[in-house]
Design a protein around this motif. Sequence first.
Motif, PDB file in Angstrom:
ATOM      1  N   PRO A  62     -20.812 -15.160 -50.512  1.00 41.36           N
ATOM      2  CA  PRO A  62     -19.989 -14.220 -51.288  1.00 41.36           C
ATOM      3  C   PRO A  62     -20.300 -12.759 -50.955  1.00 41.36           C
ATOM      4  O   PRO A  62     -19.398 -11.921 -50.941  1.00 41.36           O
ATOM      5  N   ASP A  63     -21.580 -12.455 -50.643  1.00 37.64           N
ATOM      6  CA  ASP A  63     -21.947 -11.065 -50.343  1.00 37.64           C
ATOM      7  C   ASP A  63     -21.259 -10.573 -49.078  1.00 37.64           C
ATOM      8  O   ASP A  63     -20.842  -9.416 -48.996  1.00 37.64           O
ATOM      9  N   VAL A  65     -18.411 -11.699 -47.905  1.00 36.66           N
ATOM     10  CA  VAL A  65     -16.984 -11.536 -48.222  1.00 36.66           C
ATOM     11  C   VAL A  65     -16.788 -10.211 -48.963  1.00 36.66           C
ATOM     12  O   VAL A  65     -15.903  -9.409 -48.625  1.00 36.66           O
ATOM     13  N   ALA A  66     -17.655  -9.960 -49.957  1.00 36.31           N
ATOM     14  CA  ALA A  66     -17.527  -8.733 -50.746  1.00 36.31           C
ATOM     15  C   ALA A  66     -17.679  -7.503 -49.851  1.00 36.31           C
ATOM     16  O   ALA A  66     -16.916  -6.532 -49.971  1.00 36.31           O
ATOM     17  N   GLY A  92     -16.107 -13.011 -54.034  1.00 38.93           N
ATOM     18  CA  GLY A  92     -16.051 -11.750 -53.281  1.00 38.93           C
ATOM     19  C   GLY A  92     -14.859 -10.908 -53.706  1.00 38.93           C
ATOM     20  O   GLY A  92     -14.968  -9.681 -53.879  1.00 38.93           O
TER      21      GLY A  92
END
Length: 392
Positions: A62-63, A65-66, A92
């Motif tokens: 997720p990091d 993607v974010a 994200g």
Amino acid sequence: MGKRVLIIGAGGVGRVVAHKCAQATEAFSEIAIASRTLERVERLVASLPRRALARRVDADQPDQVAALVRELKPDIVIHVALPYQDLAIMDGCLQERCDYLDTANYEPPDVPRFEYRWQWAYDERYRTAGLTAILGCGFDPGVTNAFTAYARKHLLDRIRTLDIYDCNAGSHGKAFATNFNPEINLREVTAKGRYWEHGRWVETEPLSISEDFDYPEVGPRKSYLMFHEELESLVKHFPEIERARFWMTFSDSYLEHLRVLGNVGMLRVDPVRFQGVDIVPLQFLKALLPDPSSLAENYTGKTSIGVLVEGEKNGRTKRYFLYNVCDHAACYREVGAQAVSYTTGVPAVAGAMMVLEGLWKRPGVWNVEQLDPDPFLARIASMGLPWHVQER
Ligand code: NDP
């Protein structure tokens, strides 16, 4: 004013999404494509008729993607990587406040059981953030959900039974190959069958029930009952449906290969220790099978997919089949992809346009049948997927 789109995934479907976004110059002013293998993204970008950005991302994180969303500031993310990444990409998008759309529901890597509950659980957070997430906006799920909503809106006062029929009558000339990601496809096909009847799920042995169905422009084909993810959301959102089933055609040769691979353990999704390393047989098999996007060049024949609904209109029983027929070779000529990728990618782009134009912009997490089917179905028709209604 055109919007910024970030496409995650550069496989067969990603290719169609990228080309269709590139064709829609007014809707999308900027296109970025990110996937796990940068070279693949760069090859795709080079094939497009206009400029697009290429990025690498491990969308399981997720990091990452974010960080990508923070850098590119897209108005929407179209996720056409794999179902395993659904939650990480939804996280994200939530973190960086961006709308989201995908074509397949989440499945944990170690359990072949795809269900919506994990993604439905994001509804409150998307609502609160004022963001829209559209789930399952390919063909099936996606267009099949919109066909059902259209039938309920325009053709029937009540839907009693729903049968989704999916036929790929194409030929790619290979002994054995899958039309989309082999791991996802084989997990889906070898899972137990399930259908909805009188308020409960009935489980069946894998591919143990079949019947002939007469597909438009293809003719009668043996079709096998299996579970497919849109059944879960459709019976939830149309509780009047008494029976809902999904059918797909398979050639005898495909089924024979499947049987042998299953018998020797090649379809297992649990790790097997081999010469000191853990190998998941199905992932190893994926490495041996043709890349689905490589099938496109010599693919001939058509897909014919639709929804048969039966119910009442003004007190009389009515039965309709809503369907699309798509030609593999024509898709290849247009975007360099086969019809299974094309029928998935076009609705994904049309759905993203619905959100960006405000027609489907509603805070929360939505399945396609919860949204107005009319502008969406008009859009897919104008983008290369004409559809028809037959009274049967
Ligand atoms: P492909 O296997 O051809 O492509 C998948 C892409 O996702 C590849 O580019 C792959 O990268 C990338 N990817 C995989 N893991 C990651 C990761 N961790 N981070 C970033 N990228 C990743 O699949 P398809 O294009 O055939 O299918 C795409 C999706 O569409 C699937 O979810 C499938 O289930 C869905 N689908 C939906 C249909 C519908 O009608 N609703 C019908 C058909 C498919 P790499 O190049 O490195 O492998």
